[in-house]
Design an enzyme around this catalytic site. Structure first.
Site, PDB file in Angstrom:
ATOM      1  N   GLY A  90       0.794  -1.216   0.000  1.00 26.69           N
ATOM      2  CA  GLY A  90       0.000   0.000   0.000  1.00 26.69           C
ATOM      3  C   GLY A  90       0.826   1.264   0.000  1.00 26.69           C
ATOM      4  O   GLY A  90       0.446   2.268   0.599  1.00 26.69           O
ATOM      5  N   GLY A  91       1.967   1.209  -0.684  1.00 21.72           N
ATOM      6  CA  GLY A  91       2.789   2.408  -0.825  1.00 21.72           C
ATOM      7  C   GLY A  91       2.285   3.285  -1.954  1.00 21.72           C
ATOM      8  O   GLY A  91       1.115   3.209  -2.347  1.00 21.72           O
ATOM      9  N   ILE A 102       2.917   3.378  -5.331  1.00 20.00           N
ATOM     10  CA  ILE A 102       2.452   2.696  -6.542  1.00 20.00           C
ATOM     11  C   ILE A 102       1.158   1.943  -6.271  1.00 20.00           C
ATOM     12  O   ILE A 102       0.206   1.995  -7.057  1.00 20.00           O
ATOM     13  CB  ILE A 102       3.524   1.733  -7.074  1.00 20.00           C
ATOM     14  CG1 ILE A 102       4.809   2.489  -7.409  1.00 20.00           C
ATOM     15  CG2 ILE A 102       3.011   0.986  -8.307  1.00 20.00           C
ATOM     16  CD1 ILE A 102       4.655   3.541  -8.469  1.00 20.00           C
ATOM     17  N   GLU A 112      -1.420  -4.366   2.949  1.00 23.56           N
ATOM     18  CA  GLU A 112      -0.241  -3.612   3.368  1.00 23.56           C
ATOM     19  C   GLU A 112       0.295  -4.183   4.682  1.00 23.56           C
ATOM     20  O   GLU A 112      -0.454  -4.341   5.646  1.00 23.56           O
ATOM     21  CB  GLU A 112      -0.579  -2.138   3.525  1.00 23.56           C
ATOM     22  CG  GLU A 112       0.460  -1.288   4.237  1.00 23.56           C
ATOM     23  CD  GLU A 112       1.839  -1.360   3.587  1.00 23.56           C
ATOM     24  OE1 GLU A 112       2.833  -1.497   4.331  1.00 23.56           O
ATOM     25  OE2 GLU A 112       1.918  -1.294   2.348  1.00 23.56           O
ATOM     26  N   SER A 170       3.441  -4.528  -5.514  1.00 23.71           N
ATOM     27  CA  SER A 170       4.030  -3.179  -5.495  1.00 23.71           C
ATOM     28  C   SER A 170       4.716  -2.953  -4.152  1.00 23.71           C
ATOM     29  O   SER A 170       4.364  -2.066  -3.393  1.00 23.71           O
ATOM     30  CB  SER A 170       2.952  -2.117  -5.730  1.00 23.71           C
ATOM     31  OG  SER A 170       1.923  -2.228  -4.764  1.00 23.71           O
ATOM     32  N   ARG A 192      11.188  -1.537  -5.345  1.00 23.16           N
ATOM     33  CA  ARG A 192      12.120  -1.990  -6.376  1.00 23.16           C
ATOM     34  C   ARG A 192      13.544  -1.962  -5.842  1.00 23.16           C
ATOM     35  O   ARG A 192      13.855  -1.197  -4.934  1.00 23.16           O
ATOM     36  CB  ARG A 192      12.023  -1.096  -7.621  1.00 23.16           C
ATOM     37  CG  ARG A 192      10.694  -1.247  -8.355  1.00 23.16           C
ATOM     38  CD  ARG A 192      10.621  -0.329  -9.563  1.00 23.16           C
ATOM     39  NE  ARG A 192       9.369  -0.505 -10.278  1.00 23.16           N
ATOM     40  CZ  ARG A 192       9.196  -1.343 -11.304  1.00 23.16           C
ATOM     41  NH1 ARG A 192      10.213  -2.087 -11.720  1.00 23.16           N
ATOM     42  NH2 ARG A 192       8.034  -1.437 -11.909  1.00 23.16           N
ATOM     43  N   HIS A 202      -6.815  34.901  -8.259  1.00 22.31           N
ATOM     44  CA  HIS A 202      -8.100  34.384  -7.800  1.00 22.31           C
ATOM     45  C   HIS A 202      -9.027  34.215  -8.990  1.00 22.31           C
ATOM     46  O   HIS A 202      -9.072  35.088  -9.865  1.00 22.31           O
ATOM     47  CB  HIS A 202      -8.727  35.365  -6.796  1.00 22.31           C
ATOM     48  CG  HIS A 202     -10.127  35.012  -6.411  1.00 22.31           C
ATOM     49  ND1 HIS A 202     -10.413  33.983  -5.540  1.00 22.31           N
ATOM     50  CD2 HIS A 202     -11.314  35.546  -6.786  1.00 22.31           C
ATOM     51  CE1 HIS A 202     -11.731  33.902  -5.390  1.00 22.31           C
ATOM     52  NE2 HIS A 202     -12.303  34.840  -6.136  1.00 22.31           N
TER      53      HIS A 202
END
Length: 319
Positions: A33-34, A36, A55, A120, A123, A295
Protein backbone atom coordinates in the site's frame (compact mmCIF):
# COMPACT_ATOMS: atom_id res chain seq x y z
CA UNK A 1 9.39 -9.64 -5.96
CA UNK A 2 9.36 -10.65 -2.27
CA UNK A 3 9.89 -14.34 -1.43
CA UNK A 4 6.20 -15.29 -1.37
CA UNK A 5 5.18 -18.63 -2.91
CA UNK A 6 3.06 -18.22 -6.02
CA UNK A 7 4.33 -14.86 -7.27
CA UNK A 8 5.58 -16.59 -10.42
CA UNK A 9 2.03 -17.52 -11.47
CA UNK A 10 0.49 -16.00 -14.62
CA UNK A 11 -1.60 -12.99 -13.64
CA UNK A 12 0.77 -11.89 -10.86
CA UNK A 13 2.42 -8.73 -12.17
CA UNK A 14 4.37 -5.62 -11.25
CA UNK A 15 3.28 -2.15 -12.35
CA UNK A 16 5.18 -2.71 -15.62
CA UNK A 17 3.07 -5.75 -16.42
CA UNK A 18 -0.22 -4.20 -15.35
CA UNK A 19 0.36 -1.20 -17.60
CA UNK A 20 1.79 -3.17 -20.49
CA UNK A 21 -0.62 -6.07 -20.83
CA UNK A 22 -3.50 -3.94 -22.12
CA UNK A 23 -6.15 -5.70 -20.05
CA UNK A 24 -8.72 -4.57 -17.50
CA UNK A 25 -9.25 -6.73 -14.41
CA UNK A 26 -12.65 -6.48 -12.66
CA UNK A 27 -11.04 -7.77 -9.47
CA UNK A 28 -7.56 -6.66 -8.42
CA UNK A 29 -5.55 -7.54 -5.33
CA UNK A 30 -2.63 -5.22 -4.59
CA UNK A 31 0.24 -6.40 -2.38
CA UNK A 32 1.76 -3.22 -0.96
CA UNK A 33 0.00 0.00 0.00
CA UNK A 34 2.79 2.41 -0.83
CA UNK A 35 2.78 5.05 -3.55
CA UNK A 36 2.45 2.70 -6.54
CA UNK A 37 -0.10 0.48 -4.82
CA UNK A 38 -2.36 3.36 -3.84
CA UNK A 39 -2.09 4.99 -7.26
CA UNK A 40 -3.34 1.80 -8.91
CA UNK A 41 -5.99 1.36 -6.21
CA UNK A 42 -7.29 4.84 -7.03
CA UNK A 43 -7.19 4.19 -10.79
CA UNK A 44 -8.84 0.77 -10.73
CA UNK A 45 -11.46 1.93 -8.24
CA UNK A 46 -12.37 4.78 -10.60
CA UNK A 47 -12.74 2.21 -13.39
CA UNK A 48 -15.24 0.26 -11.29
CA UNK A 49 -13.01 -2.63 -10.22
CA UNK A 50 -13.22 -4.48 -6.93
CA UNK A 51 -9.91 -3.59 -5.28
CA UNK A 52 -8.22 -5.04 -2.19
CA UNK A 53 -4.95 -3.63 -0.81
CA UNK A 54 -2.78 -5.75 1.48
CA UNK A 55 -0.24 -3.61 3.37
CA UNK A 56 2.21 -5.07 5.89
CA UNK A 57 2.59 -1.85 7.89
CA UNK A 58 -0.08 -0.37 10.16
CA UNK A 59 -1.21 2.16 7.52
CA UNK A 60 -1.01 2.84 3.80
CA UNK A 61 1.61 5.31 2.55
CA UNK A 62 3.72 4.46 5.63
CA UNK A 63 6.56 6.82 4.64
CA UNK A 64 4.32 9.88 4.31
CA UNK A 65 2.49 12.18 6.70
CA UNK A 66 0.10 10.24 8.95
CA UNK A 67 -2.84 12.59 8.40
CA UNK A 68 -2.52 12.19 4.63
CA UNK A 69 -2.54 8.41 4.99
CA UNK A 70 -5.61 8.55 7.22
CA UNK A 71 -7.53 10.81 4.85
CA UNK A 72 -6.65 8.74 1.79
CA UNK A 73 -7.72 5.56 3.60
CA UNK A 74 -11.07 7.11 4.45
CA UNK A 75 -11.65 8.22 0.84
CA UNK A 76 -10.62 4.85 -0.59
CA UNK A 77 -12.90 2.94 1.77
CA UNK A 78 -15.76 5.26 0.86
CA UNK A 79 -15.17 4.30 -2.79
CA UNK A 80 -15.37 0.62 -1.95
CA UNK A 81 -11.66 -0.21 -1.79
CA UNK A 82 -10.86 -2.79 0.88
CA UNK A 83 -7.73 -1.83 2.83
CA UNK A 84 -6.09 -4.50 4.98
CA UNK A 85 -3.19 -3.11 7.03
CA UNK A 86 -0.90 -5.21 9.20
CA UNK A 87 -1.40 -7.92 6.58
CA UNK A 88 1.29 -10.53 5.95
CA UNK A 89 0.81 -12.33 2.63
CA UNK A 90 1.65 -16.03 2.96
CA UNK A 91 0.92 -17.45 -0.49
CA UNK A 92 -0.73 -16.85 -3.86
CA UNK A 93 -2.44 -19.81 -5.53
CA UNK A 94 -4.49 -20.41 -8.67
CA UNK A 95 -8.04 -21.69 -8.13
CA UNK A 96 -11.07 -22.10 -10.36
CA UNK A 97 -12.26 -18.69 -9.20
CA UNK A 98 -9.02 -16.85 -9.87
CA UNK A 99 -5.85 -15.93 -7.98
CA UNK A 100 -6.29 -16.42 -4.26
CA UNK A 101 -4.05 -14.55 -1.81
CA UNK A 102 -3.73 -16.12 1.62
CA UNK A 103 -2.70 -13.62 4.27
CA UNK A 104 -2.65 -13.11 8.02
CA UNK A 105 -4.14 -9.99 9.58
CA UNK A 106 -4.27 -9.47 13.35
CA UNK A 107 -3.35 -13.14 13.87
CA UNK A 108 -6.32 -14.22 11.77
CA UNK A 109 -5.97 -16.20 8.53
CA UNK A 110 -7.77 -14.55 5.60
CA UNK A 111 -8.05 -14.99 1.81
CA UNK A 112 -9.04 -12.77 -1.09
CA UNK A 113 -9.58 -13.86 -4.70
CA UNK A 114 -9.04 -11.67 -7.76
CA UNK A 115 -8.43 -11.81 -11.50
CA UNK A 116 -4.93 -10.34 -11.13
CA UNK A 117 -2.44 -9.61 -8.36
CA UNK A 118 -0.29 -6.50 -8.46
CA UNK A 119 2.95 -6.71 -6.46
CA UNK A 120 4.03 -3.18 -5.49
CA UNK A 121 6.41 -3.75 -2.59
CA UNK A 122 9.25 -1.64 -3.95
CA UNK A 123 12.12 -1.99 -6.38
CA UNK A 124 15.78 -2.86 -6.00
CA UNK A 125 18.79 -1.59 -7.99
CA UNK A 126 19.43 -3.44 -11.26
CA UNK A 127 23.22 -3.74 -10.86
CA UNK A 128 23.84 -7.43 -11.44
CA UNK A 129 26.54 -7.81 -14.09
CA UNK A 130 26.87 -4.03 -14.38
CA UNK A 131 30.67 -3.97 -14.01
CA UNK A 132 33.32 -6.04 -15.72
CA UNK A 133 35.82 -8.36 -13.98
CA UNK A 134 38.05 -6.65 -11.45
CA UNK A 135 35.78 -3.63 -10.94
CA UNK A 136 34.42 -3.51 -7.40
CA UNK A 137 32.11 -0.62 -6.55
CA UNK A 138 31.56 -1.86 -2.98
CA UNK A 139 27.89 -2.70 -3.53
CA UNK A 140 25.65 -2.50 -0.47
CA UNK A 141 22.73 -4.89 -0.99
CA UNK A 142 23.03 -4.33 -4.72
CA UNK A 143 23.17 -0.54 -4.43
CA UNK A 144 26.18 1.65 -5.22
CA UNK A 145 27.60 3.85 -2.43
CA UNK A 146 28.63 7.34 -3.58
CA UNK A 147 29.98 10.51 -1.99
CA UNK A 148 28.39 13.97 -2.09
CA UNK A 149 29.70 14.41 -5.66
CA UNK A 150 28.16 11.06 -6.72
CA UNK A 151 31.59 9.51 -7.23
CA UNK A 152 31.93 5.84 -6.31
CA UNK A 153 34.83 4.25 -4.46
CA UNK A 154 36.50 3.83 -7.86
CA UNK A 155 37.91 7.19 -8.93
CA UNK A 156 36.36 8.43 -12.15
CA UNK A 157 33.22 6.27 -11.92
CA UNK A 158 30.04 8.09 -10.92
CA UNK A 159 26.54 6.79 -10.19
CA UNK A 160 23.15 8.50 -9.96
CA UNK A 161 19.49 7.60 -9.66
CA UNK A 162 17.88 4.40 -8.49
CA UNK A 163 21.15 2.46 -8.21
CA UNK A 164 22.58 4.82 -5.56
CA UNK A 165 22.66 3.49 -1.99
CA UNK A 166 20.26 5.40 0.27
CA UNK A 167 18.82 7.34 -2.65
CA UNK A 168 15.25 8.30 -3.45
CA UNK A 169 13.83 6.36 -6.39
CA UNK A 170 12.27 9.23 -8.33
CA UNK A 171 12.88 10.28 -11.92
CA UNK A 172 13.34 13.97 -11.11
CA UNK A 173 15.89 13.09 -8.42
CA UNK A 174 17.94 11.03 -10.88
CA UNK A 175 17.84 13.86 -13.42
CA UNK A 176 19.02 16.45 -10.88
CA UNK A 177 21.76 14.14 -9.61
CA UNK A 178 22.94 13.57 -13.18
CA UNK A 179 23.25 17.31 -13.79
CA UNK A 180 25.32 17.71 -10.63
CA UNK A 181 27.49 14.68 -11.37
CA UNK A 182 28.25 15.79 -14.93
CA UNK A 183 28.93 19.33 -13.73
CA UNK A 184 31.44 17.93 -11.24
CA UNK A 185 33.10 15.84 -13.94
CA UNK A 186 33.35 18.97 -16.11
CA UNK A 187 34.97 20.89 -13.25
CA UNK A 188 31.98 23.13 -12.66
CA UNK A 189 29.98 23.91 -9.53
CA UNK A 190 26.93 21.57 -9.23
CA UNK A 191 23.87 23.80 -9.89
CA UNK A 192 21.01 21.65 -8.59
CA UNK A 193 19.76 22.08 -4.99
CA UNK A 194 19.16 18.62 -3.56
CA UNK A 195 18.20 19.72 -0.04
CA UNK A 196 14.49 19.85 -0.94
CA UNK A 197 13.05 16.95 -2.90
CA UNK A 198 9.32 16.94 -3.69
CA UNK A 199 7.44 13.63 -3.73
CA UNK A 200 4.14 13.15 -5.57
CA UNK A 201 1.37 10.56 -5.41
CA UNK A 202 -1.05 10.49 -8.33
CA UNK A 203 -4.15 9.36 -6.55
CA UNK A 204 -7.48 11.21 -6.64
CA UNK A 205 -7.06 13.70 -5.04
CA UNK A 206 -3.34 14.18 -5.64
CA UNK A 207 -0.83 14.08 -2.80
CA UNK A 208 2.51 15.87 -2.58
CA UNK A 209 5.09 16.62 0.08
CA UNK A 210 8.47 18.24 0.50
CA UNK A 211 10.81 18.75 3.44
CA UNK A 212 9.96 17.69 6.97
CA UNK A 213 6.68 16.64 8.52
CA UNK A 214 5.88 17.83 12.03
CA UNK A 215 6.70 14.38 13.40
CA UNK A 216 10.09 14.30 11.66
CA UNK A 217 10.96 17.79 12.87
CA UNK A 218 10.08 16.91 16.46
CA UNK A 219 12.15 13.73 16.25
CA UNK A 220 15.07 15.90 15.16
CA UNK A 221 14.53 18.21 18.13
CA UNK A 222 13.45 21.17 16.01
CA UNK A 223 10.80 23.47 17.57
CA UNK A 224 7.97 23.59 15.06
CA UNK A 225 4.69 25.26 14.33
CA UNK A 226 2.14 23.63 12.06
CA UNK A 227 -0.61 25.38 10.14
CA UNK A 228 -3.32 23.96 7.91
CA UNK A 229 -5.93 25.17 5.46
CA UNK A 230 -8.90 23.04 4.42
CA UNK A 231 -9.35 23.36 0.67
CA UNK A 232 -13.13 23.04 0.82
CA UNK A 233 -13.06 26.80 1.42
CA UNK A 234 -11.01 27.44 -1.72
CA UNK A 235 -13.03 29.00 -4.56
CA UNK A 236 -11.37 27.03 -7.36
CA UNK A 237 -11.88 23.76 -5.45
CA UNK A 238 -15.58 24.55 -5.15
CA UNK A 239 -15.79 25.33 -8.89
CA UNK A 240 -14.04 22.05 -9.72
CA UNK A 241 -16.30 20.04 -7.42
CA UNK A 242 -13.20 18.73 -5.65
CA UNK A 243 -13.32 16.33 -2.74
CA UNK A 244 -11.97 17.14 0.70
CA UNK A 245 -8.39 18.29 0.80
CA UNK A 246 -5.90 20.36 2.74
CA UNK A 247 -2.52 22.05 2.71
CA UNK A 248 -0.26 21.78 5.76
CA UNK A 249 2.84 23.88 6.36
CA UNK A 250 5.55 23.08 8.88
CA UNK A 251 7.65 26.03 10.01
CA UNK A 252 10.31 26.72 12.63
CA UNK A 253 8.56 27.92 15.78
CA UNK A 254 11.13 30.66 16.42
CA UNK A 255 12.24 31.90 13.00
CA UNK A 256 9.20 31.15 10.87
CA UNK A 257 11.39 29.39 8.29
CA UNK A 258 9.42 26.92 6.18
CA UNK A 259 10.66 23.40 6.94
CA UNK A 260 8.19 21.38 4.90
CA UNK A 261 4.70 21.05 3.48
CA UNK A 262 2.19 18.27 2.92
CA UNK A 263 -0.66 18.63 0.44
CA UNK A 264 -3.68 16.50 -0.38
CA UNK A 265 -5.86 18.33 -2.87
CA UNK A 266 -6.47 19.08 -6.53
CA UNK A 267 -3.21 19.99 -8.33
CA UNK A 268 -1.14 19.18 -5.25
CA UNK A 269 1.68 17.93 -7.48
CA UNK A 270 1.86 21.35 -9.14
CA UNK A 271 1.43 23.42 -5.97
CA UNK A 272 4.28 21.66 -4.14
CA UNK A 273 6.80 23.42 -6.39
CA UNK A 274 6.33 26.70 -4.52
CA UNK A 275 7.00 24.99 -1.20
CA UNK A 276 10.05 23.25 -2.69
CA UNK A 277 11.50 26.66 -3.49
CA UNK A 278 10.67 27.88 0.01
CA UNK A 279 12.39 24.94 1.72
CA UNK A 280 15.42 25.00 -0.60
CA UNK A 281 15.94 28.75 -0.15
CA UNK A 282 15.06 28.96 3.55
CA UNK A 283 12.06 31.25 2.99
CA UNK A 284 9.79 32.27 5.87
CA UNK A 285 6.04 32.27 6.27
CA UNK A 286 6.09 36.06 6.03
CA UNK A 287 7.87 35.93 2.68
CA UNK A 288 5.37 33.42 1.27
CA UNK A 289 2.42 35.42 2.62
CA UNK A 290 3.69 38.56 0.87
CA UNK A 291 3.20 37.06 -2.59
CA UNK A 292 0.07 37.92 -4.58
CA UNK A 293 -1.64 34.81 -5.98
CA UNK A 294 -4.44 35.01 -8.57
CA UNK A 295 -8.10 34.38 -7.80
CA UNK A 296 -9.76 31.97 -8.22
CA UNK A 297 -6.95 29.40 -8.18
CA UNK A 298 -5.90 26.39 -6.16
CA UNK A 299 -2.71 28.34 -5.34
CA UNK A 300 -4.74 30.62 -3.06
CA UNK A 301 -4.71 27.70 -0.64
CA UNK A 302 -0.99 28.36 -0.16
CA UNK A 303 -1.74 31.92 0.95
CA UNK A 304 -4.40 30.68 3.38
CA UNK A 305 -2.14 28.00 4.85
CA UNK A 306 0.83 30.31 5.47
CA UNK A 307 -1.39 33.10 6.77
CA UNK A 308 -2.90 30.62 9.20
CA UNK A 309 0.60 30.00 10.49
CA UNK A 310 1.01 33.73 10.99
CA UNK A 311 -2.39 34.17 12.62
CA UNK A 312 -3.60 36.29 9.70
CA UNK A 313 -6.79 36.19 7.68
CA UNK A 314 -6.18 38.56 4.78
CA UNK A 315 -8.12 36.61 2.18
CA UNK A 316 -11.22 35.77 4.15
CA UNK A 317 -13.42 37.70 1.68
CA UNK A 318 -12.47 35.24 -1.07
CA UNK A 319 -14.60 32.65 0.69
Amino acid sequence: MPPIPGLDLPGVVTSDGLLGEGMYHPRLTIIGGGVIGMEFASLYSALGAQVTVLEAMDRVLPTMDKEIAQNLSMLMKRRGVKLCTGARVEQVMRTGEGLRCAYTSKEKAETVTADAVLVSTGRKPNTEGLCGPGVDLGLARGAIPVNERFETCVKGIYAIGDVVAGGIQLAHVASAQAINAVSTIAGKEPPMKLNAIPACVYTEPEIASVGLTEAQAKEAGIPTKGSKYLMNGNGRSIIAGAERGFIKVVSHAETGTVLGAQLMCERATDLVGEFTLAVAEGKTLEELAALVRPHPTFAEGISEAVESGLGLAIHQLNR
